[in-house]
Design a protein around this motif. Structure first.
Motif, short mmCIF file in Angstrom:
data_model
loop_
_atom_site.label_atom_id
_atom_site.label_comp_id
_atom_site.label_asym_id
_atom_site.label_seq_id
_atom_site.Cartn_x
_atom_site.Cartn_y
_atom_site.Cartn_z
N GLU A 45 0.82 -1.21 0.00
CA GLU A 45 0.00 0.00 0.00
C GLU A 45 0.85 1.25 0.00
O GLU A 45 0.33 2.36 -0.09
N GLY A 49 1.20 2.66 4.27
CA GLY A 49 -0.11 2.87 4.87
C GLY A 49 -0.08 3.55 6.22
O GLY A 49 -1.07 3.54 6.95
N ALA A 57 -8.36 6.75 -1.02
CA ALA A 57 -7.43 5.61 -1.01
C ALA A 57 -7.53 4.81 -2.31
O ALA A 57 -6.64 4.03 -2.63
N GLN A 113 -1.51 4.53 -0.48
CA GLN A 113 -2.97 4.55 -0.31
C GLN A 113 -3.40 5.49 0.81
O GLN A 113 -4.55 5.93 0.84
N CYS A 114 -2.50 5.83 1.71
CA CYS A 114 -2.90 6.72 2.81
C CYS A 114 -3.11 8.14 2.29
O CYS A 114 -3.47 9.03 3.08
N GLY A 162 -5.58 9.01 0.97
CA GLY A 162 -6.98 9.25 1.33
C GLY A 162 -7.14 9.92 2.70
O GLY A 162 -8.18 10.47 3.02
#
Lengths: 378, 378
Positions: free
Chosen positions: A194, A225, A270, A341-342, A344
């Motif tokens: 991620e 992440g 994300a 992905q963080c 988001g």
């Protein structure tokens, strides 16, 4: 909060912040964390200036440097070769068609100026180029040197040991972690899929405990992440000795992220990232944009090996960023950057120092909440 | 250890175990966790028998049932349609070529017996079929009914509320979590992309805190990548009220996983899974095998929508499992099953009860370690 890496490196909170921006590195180090400067894009002379600046700003507090020495690079980029000559004509032609399609003025990407920039940019990922960066780094009072991709070459480990500087390395699998420790690495960064940038596919939740067990007692940092204090607490629960973060610094006040890209990150969820070879030739997580989509499209010539794809992509991105900043809509659709992905969770611009404080505070809250839950069952 | 879901459901430890095997469900419930029976593959009559057995074995301790009601299914599978007639000839022909290539005897997959099994297997994922399973479930003293895919239909929520049974639903994004709560769901299962079965791409580490914030005070269980006590502690650190697990039960003594597949799982690393549409028509994480590779290959007709792909795949897998168990090497290369990345941590066959005890014990150790770290910095 004290873990073994706090003792190893002389820090108060085991939060490592990877950034290409010296201001972020200094701010995190000064706030009690550990800033790590990504050196790959710098010439040795420029790196020297940046590190001298950080030395002054941090007054002896510990920080680190990250270099990128890929195990496998295209033969043309090895000593003596000219990587630029190895780039097929069709890749430059694809860029021209792409710019035309999106209404971006078409530059002479393969021209003399561009060629010089490209050759210089590719140098950092060759053995000789990386060695120069390592020498410059070790001539400063750095607290850590990290290898961002693959096993560090013996010369890097030897030089670091001679200078008394611990070596860290990023890994995405248990097998790589074992190999790194065998090569003399002191600190493993287990990076989940991620994460932004070059990653494998195994998630942080799954990877970290397995790497911790495989390399004990070598300390492990969790990466991928992690952008909040709850995620720091989770990483330590998994057995990590600290966290290695990158994405969360891209939307700080200090970050030199182009404004268009910063805005995209603030708005992204994300779901808006993708692992793509389109920027470096190796799978790297980044913002979804027209760029990543077009390289997957029917018209795409496919990505080249590292560092050739890097040369093509960086030449294009320099040009696109400039036009995106001055309002060209096509360029704004195309630009992107590496991010995990963080993204988001990155919804406001904050000073880097504030990000550290918020993370430490949320971490403390999480530990208190966990401890209350735990005693409730007794 | 007591969280809000422990109080909600009357359990000692917030460990939820999804399994298609009644023995696992009963063992976990009897060990202080919460077993959840996956009902989709059962006929209503068979489900009635399974639940009656669990009732007897668990003597009033709470357990749940999971049904799968996809929001979007192929029109042919809706009321009155014949899904079998909607499967293109080329998909059956691909299976025949596949079996021939791997030296597996070729059955009459589209014949009358197979057709009956296929129609019955597809019924559980239609509205009417799922409603029958819901009715059977609610006629037992279950403690929870869960929807494994998409928003539960209003009829499911109404019937469950009337019976006083809380409703849970699995989600892979923040937006879906909000939609589920709006539809009346009492408990959200936030499932990361590392999970086995139907998943999105956002990892557990990133998804859980965002879902917790989005739906508070509705409790959230973390799913995906959780097979050990450290991972339970990490999930709670992220703000979850408990964990939902699936993969880890597949290699327990009680699990009815075919022996060949069980052996593959024991040997697999975290790298040996893939998100593929080849078993159900929707992306679902499963073991990499010749099956997943051939459906991606140049000869593949591509996957069909749900439930058509499910009918094709289940018909093939029933046949392949039989031949794999009797030693056919081609069938052994092809067979696989849904499993998450934590398959890399599943290395020995244990009784389900032992898995619960080990997880609780490692969880307690993790909390102690965290608490010691925390106080070291004070």
């Amino acid at each position: 909060m004290k873990t073994d890496v706090c003792d190893l490196l002389g820090i108060e909170f085991p939060l490592f912040a990877f950034s290409h921006c010296r201001d972020v590195v200094a701010a995190v180090t000064n706030a009690g964390g550990f800033g790590v400067l990504g050196a790959v894009a710098y010439t040795p002379r420029r790196l020297e200036e940046e590190l001298a600046w950080i030395d002054r700003e941090t007054g002896g507090r510990p920080y680190g440097v990250d270099v990128l020495v890929p195990a496998k690079i295209d033969a043309s980029a090895r000593e003596g070769g000219d990587p630029l000559a190895a780039i097929p004509r069709e890749h430059w032609e694809f860029l021209v068609r792409l710019f035309e399609k999106y209404g971006v003025p078409v530059p002479d990407l393969a021209g003399e100026n561009a060629a010089r920039a490209a050759r210089s940019g590719a140098r950092g990922v060759t053995g000789a180029g990386a060695t120069e960066l390592i020498d410059v780094s070790l001539s400063h009072r750095i607290g850590l040197i990290a290898s961002a991709l693959g096993t560090p070459p013996p010369i890097m480990v030897e030089k670091a040991k001679a200078a008394g500087v611990p070596v860290a390395a990023l890994v995405g699998t248990v097998e790589h972690a074992r190999r790194q420790v065998a090569a003399g690495v002191d600190l493993i960064v287990a990076q989940g899929g991620e994460a932004g940038g070059h990653t494998g596919e195994i998630s942080t939740m799954v990877l970290v405990p397995q790497v911790v067990d495989a390399v004990a007692p070598v300390p492990v940092l969790a990466a991928g992440g992690i952008a909040s204090g709850r995620q720091v607490a989770a990483a330590l629960a998994l057995g990590a000795s600290g966290v290695w973060t990158g994405s969360v610094w891209l939307t700080t006040e200090e970050a030199e992220t182009p404004q268009t890209v910063k805005q995209k990150m603030l708005q992204a969820t994300a779901r808006d990232t993708v692992r793509s070879r389109s920027r470096t030739g190796k799978p790297a997580r980044q913002l979804v944009s027209a760029w990543t989509e077009e390289w997957e499209g029917p018209d795409s010539p496919g990505s080249l090996p590292m560092p050739l794809q890097m040369i093509v992509a960086e030449a294009a991105m320099r040009h696109l960023s400039k036009h995106a900043e001055s309002g060209n809509e096509g360029a704004q659709q195309l630009v992107n950057y590496f991010v995990g992905q963080c993204v988001g969770m990155m919804n406001t611009i904050k000073p880097a120092k504030q990000v550290v404080y918020d993370m430490v505070e949320e971490f403390a809250d999480s530990m208190e909440r966990l401890s209350a839950l735990s005693s409730a069952g007794e």
